[in-house]
Design a protein around this motif. Structure first.
Motif, PDB file in Angstrom:
ATOM      1  N   ILE A 157     -25.382   4.322 -33.466  1.00 29.76           N
ATOM      2  CA  ILE A 157     -24.030   4.987 -33.080  1.00 29.76           C
ATOM      3  C   ILE A 157     -23.262   3.903 -33.244  1.00 29.76           C
ATOM      4  CG2 ILE A 157     -22.603   6.291 -31.450  1.00 29.76           C
ATOM      5  CD1 ILE A 157     -25.012   7.848 -32.567  1.00 29.76           C
ATOM      6  N   ASN A 158     -22.000   3.877 -34.076  1.00 27.71           N
ATOM      7  CA  ASN A 158     -21.344   2.841 -34.211  1.00 27.71           C
ATOM      8  C   ASN A 158     -19.801   3.092 -33.440  1.00 27.71           C
ATOM      9  OD1 ASN A 158     -22.701   1.265 -36.065  1.00 27.71           O
ATOM     10  ND2 ASN A 158     -22.035   2.567 -37.887  1.00 27.71           N
ATOM     11  N   ALA A 159     -19.553   4.291 -33.135  1.00 27.10           N
ATOM     12  CA  ALA A 159     -18.331   4.808 -32.402  1.00 27.10           C
ATOM     13  C   ALA A 159     -18.554   6.098 -31.802  1.00 27.10           C
ATOM     14  CB  ALA A 159     -17.294   4.496 -33.270  1.00 27.10           C
ATOM     15  N   VAL A 160     -17.764   6.325 -30.763  1.00 33.74           N
ATOM     16  CA  VAL A 160     -17.931   7.603 -30.266  1.00 33.74           C
ATOM     17  C   VAL A 160     -16.437   7.917 -29.812  1.00 33.74           C
ATOM     18  CG1 VAL A 160     -18.721   9.050 -28.321  1.00 33.74           C
ATOM     19  CG2 VAL A 160     -20.170   7.393 -29.392  1.00 33.74           C
ATOM     20  N   GLU A 161     -16.023   9.256 -30.155  1.00 37.11           N
ATOM     21  CA  GLU A 161     -14.582   9.900 -29.631  1.00 37.11           C
ATOM     22  C   GLU A 161     -14.832  10.964 -28.876  1.00 37.11           C
ATOM     23  OE1 GLU A 161     -11.392  12.315 -31.966  1.00 37.11           O
ATOM     24  OE2 GLU A 161     -10.994  10.050 -32.386  1.00 37.11           O
ATOM     25  N   PRO A 162     -14.734  10.749 -27.491  1.00 35.82           N
ATOM     26  CA  PRO A 162     -14.852  11.745 -26.462  1.00 35.82           C
ATOM     27  C   PRO A 162     -14.202  13.098 -26.855  1.00 35.82           C
ATOM     28  CG  PRO A 162     -14.478   9.580 -25.318  1.00 35.82           C
ATOM     29  CD  PRO A 162     -14.213   9.417 -26.941  1.00 35.82           C
ATOM     30  N   GLY A 163     -14.682  14.206 -26.252  1.00 37.95           N
ATOM     31  CA  GLY A 163     -13.867  15.360 -26.455  1.00 37.95           C
ATOM     32  C   GLY A 163     -12.829  15.299 -25.449  1.00 37.95           C
ATOM     33  N   VAL A 164     -11.707  16.136 -25.765  1.00 32.82           N
ATOM     34  CA  VAL A 164     -10.541  16.005 -24.824  1.00 32.82           C
ATOM     35  C   VAL A 164     -10.116  17.372 -24.688  1.00 32.82           C
ATOM     36  CG1 VAL A 164      -9.743  13.838 -25.496  1.00 32.82           C
ATOM     37  CG2 VAL A 164      -8.871  16.096 -26.756  1.00 32.82           C
ATOM     38  N   LEU A 165      -9.511  17.442 -23.421  1.00 29.46           N
ATOM     39  CA  LEU A 165      -9.080  18.965 -23.057  1.00 29.46           C
ATOM     40  C   LEU A 165      -7.382  19.020 -23.433  1.00 29.46           C
ATOM     41  CD1 LEU A 165      -9.704  21.767 -21.633  1.00 29.46           C
ATOM     42  CD2 LEU A 165      -8.661  20.651 -19.617  1.00 29.46           C
ATOM     43  N   PRO A 166      -6.968  19.667 -24.557  1.00 28.38           N
ATOM     44  CA  PRO A 166      -5.685  19.579 -24.945  1.00 28.38           C
ATOM     45  C   PRO A 166      -4.641  20.244 -23.789  1.00 28.38           C
ATOM     46  CG  PRO A 166      -6.964  20.566 -26.679  1.00 28.38           C
ATOM     47  CD  PRO A 166      -7.916  20.504 -25.355  1.00 28.38           C
ATOM     48  N   PRO A 167      -3.586  19.888 -24.092  1.00 26.50           N
ATOM     49  CA  PRO A 167      -2.314  20.505 -23.046  1.00 26.50           C
ATOM     50  C   PRO A 167      -2.404  21.876 -23.457  1.00 26.50           C
ATOM     51  CG  PRO A 167      -1.112  19.111 -24.568  1.00 26.50           C
ATOM     52  CD  PRO A 167      -2.807  19.103 -24.916  1.00 26.50           C
ATOM     53  N   LEU A 168      -1.875  22.853 -22.633  1.00 25.34           N
ATOM     54  CA  LEU A 168      -1.711  24.294 -22.552  1.00 25.34           C
ATOM     55  C   LEU A 168      -0.838  24.791 -23.998  1.00 25.34           C
ATOM     56  CD1 LEU A 168      -2.414  27.312 -21.819  1.00 25.34           C
ATOM     57  CD2 LEU A 168      -0.294  27.037 -20.197  1.00 25.34           C
ATOM     58  N   ASP A 169       0.143  23.928 -24.217  1.00 25.77           N
ATOM     59  CA  ASP A 169       1.207  24.380 -25.136  1.00 25.77           C
ATOM     60  C   ASP A 169       0.531  24.453 -26.670  1.00 25.77           C
ATOM     61  OD1 ASP A 169       2.865  24.931 -23.298  1.00 25.77           O
ATOM     62  OD2 ASP A 169       4.092  22.965 -23.603  1.00 25.77           O
ATOM     63  N   ASP A 170      -0.685  23.440 -26.551  1.00 23.62           N
ATOM     64  CA  ASP A 170      -1.280  23.401 -28.114  1.00 23.62           C
ATOM     65  C   ASP A 170      -2.116  24.375 -28.289  1.00 23.62           C
ATOM     66  OD1 ASP A 170      -0.007  20.808 -27.891  1.00 23.62           O
ATOM     67  OD2 ASP A 170      -1.779  19.854 -28.107  1.00 23.62           O
ATOM     68  N   PHE A 171      -2.452  25.439 -27.538  1.00 26.03           N
ATOM     69  CA  PHE A 171      -3.317  26.521 -27.876  1.00 26.03           C
ATOM     70  C   PHE A 171      -3.243  27.481 -26.902  1.00 26.03           C
ATOM     71  CE2 PHE A 171      -5.632  24.095 -25.190  1.00 26.03           C
ATOM     72  CZ  PHE A 171      -6.908  24.365 -24.817  1.00 26.03           C
ATOM     73  N   ARG A 172      -2.043  27.917 -26.658  1.00 27.23           N
ATOM     74  CA  ARG A 172      -1.668  28.796 -25.584  1.00 27.23           C
ATOM     75  C   ARG A 172      -2.189  30.179 -25.785  1.00 27.23           C
ATOM     76  NH1 ARG A 172       1.358  32.989 -23.649  1.00 27.23           N
ATOM     77  NH2 ARG A 172       2.199  32.777 -21.621  1.00 27.23           N
ATOM     78  N   ASP A 173      -2.162  30.799 -27.142  1.00 34.38           N
ATOM     79  CA  ASP A 173      -2.868  32.151 -27.710  1.00 34.38           C
ATOM     80  C   ASP A 173      -4.021  32.061 -27.244  1.00 34.38           C
ATOM     81  OD1 ASP A 173      -0.198  32.777 -28.195  1.00 34.38           O
ATOM     82  OD2 ASP A 173      -0.455  32.474 -30.321  1.00 34.38           O
ATOM     83  N   THR A 174      -4.920  30.976 -27.535  1.00 31.08           N
ATOM     84  CA  THR A 174      -6.371  30.969 -27.286  1.00 31.08           C
ATOM     85  C   THR A 174      -6.711  31.111 -25.809  1.00 31.08           C
ATOM     86  OG1 THR A 174      -6.551  29.803 -29.186  1.00 31.08           O
ATOM     87  CG2 THR A 174      -8.405  29.622 -27.776  1.00 31.08           C
ATOM     88  N   VAL A 175      -6.001  30.464 -25.018  1.00 36.74           N
ATOM     89  CA  VAL A 175      -6.354  30.486 -23.676  1.00 36.74           C
ATOM     90  C   VAL A 175      -5.969  31.843 -23.189  1.00 36.74           C
ATOM     91  CG1 VAL A 175      -5.804  29.511 -21.372  1.00 36.74           C
ATOM     92  CG2 VAL A 175      -5.873  28.074 -23.333  1.00 36.74           C
ATOM     93  N   LEU A 176      -4.918  32.378 -23.485  1.00 38.09           N
ATOM     94  CA  LEU A 176      -4.327  33.859 -23.211  1.00 38.09           C
ATOM     95  C   LEU A 176      -5.604  34.840 -23.522  1.00 38.09           C
ATOM     96  CD1 LEU A 176      -2.548  35.761 -22.179  1.00 38.09           C
ATOM     97  CD2 LEU A 176      -1.330  35.766 -24.284  1.00 38.09           C
ATOM     98  N   GLN A 177      -6.016  34.613 -24.725  1.00 34.48           N
ATOM     99  CA  GLN A 177      -7.179  35.502 -25.108  1.00 34.48           C
ATOM    100  C   GLN A 177      -8.346  35.309 -24.183  1.00 34.48           C
ATOM    101  OE1 GLN A 177      -8.362  34.985 -29.277  1.00 34.48           O
ATOM    102  NE2 GLN A 177      -9.523  36.859 -29.268  1.00 34.48           N
TER     103      GLN A 177
END
Length: 275
Positions: free
Chosen positions: A222-242
């Motif tokens: 493994i040369n590099a790891v980019e951890p997962g992040v929790l995006p802000p609500l405004d970035d995917f509000r419709d997905t959270v609403l559903q």
């Protein structure tokens, strides 16, 4: 009182009101009256005309509309007589359909509610794993074969420890020798399902393995790891609403079911091993 502010309490009150309304417009009768009235009103006619227009892209003629109304009356008579005879009892298709409609009635309540952003933000924080972006990995791999022996694995590990060029170690393969920062979906589509999950357990900057893929075994660095992040609500509000509506509908359906079940005395047989 704080519980009155809970969304589920609001939904339950709405649900009770809806079921009470259905009970009022269609109360159960203890005895069947042979002279029951069948009333087709303007709303029924409008519904029939709308269905016809949706199917044929034109309004029905007076004769066609009359046939639709006659058909509705015929259907209502036959349905009522079938119920009088108890024909719906023991029919798994009808029972499943009626249960499905009851579930739909309850779940439709949640679909009509628009929560405040604060409610969605709290839901997002309470369920981060549902919305967190997957981690990404950049790595190199050396293919050892479908089923390498322990001697082959040790020889490859020794060569790498001695500073050998990784490109010259292992067997030739059409699989990429290295991958840039890539999400789990891209990695698994190349090396097979579950390969990315194994990468998440490996150290960074050192050769590890053997790691099993759909093609065989590999040594991986493994040369590099980019951890997962929790995006802000405004970035995917419709997905959270559903997702919020889906979960809320499930909670409401279960609460409504428990409320209805409390009205019945349920007797169950003792369940033992089946012969």
């Amino acid at each position: 009182m704080r519980f009155l502010k809970e969304p589920l309490v609001h939904f339950l009150l709405i649900g009770v009101a809806i079921f009470a309304w259905f009970y009022w417009i269609s109360p159960p009768s203890e005895a069947q009256d042979p002279q029951q009235a069948i009333v087709v009103d303007d709303n029924d006619v409008s519904m029939l005309a709308s269905r016809f227009s949706a199917s044929w892209n034109r309004a029905p003629s007076p004769e066609e509309l009359q046939r639709l109304v006659d058909g509705l009356v015929r259907e209502e008579i036959l349905v009522r007589e079938a119920r009088n005879l108890g024909l719906e009892r023991g029919d798994p298709v009808i029972r499943a359909r009626l249960a499905q409609k009851m579930e739909f009635l309850t779940r439709s309540i949640a679909a009509s509610v628009v929560p405040e952003d604060a409610e969605l933000a709290a839901y997002l924080q309470d369920n981060p794993n549902r919305f967190r972006t997957p981690p990404k990995f950049a790595f190199e791999q050396i293919f050892l074969g479908e089923a390498p022996g322990s001697a082959d694995v040790e020889a490859a590990q020794s060569a790498l420890a001695a500073g050998a060029d990784p490109m010259q170690v292992g067997l030739s393969t059409l699989l990429p020798k290295s991958m840039p920062l890539s999400a789990a979906r891209a990695i698994d589509s190349t090396f097979g399902r579950g390969f990315s999950e194994i990468l998440a357990t490996l150290p960074t900057g050192a050769w590890a393995g053997p790691v099993v893929s759909s093609y065989g075994q590999h040594l991986v660095r493994i040369n590099a790891v980019e951890p997962g992040v929790l995006p802000p609500l405004d970035d995917f509000r419709d997905t959270v609403l559903q997702d919020w509506r889906r979960q809320t509908a499930a909670d409401l359906a279960e609460a409504q079911y428990q409320s209805l079940a409390d009205r019945y005395e349920i007797s169950l047989p003792a369940l033992g091993p089946q012969e």
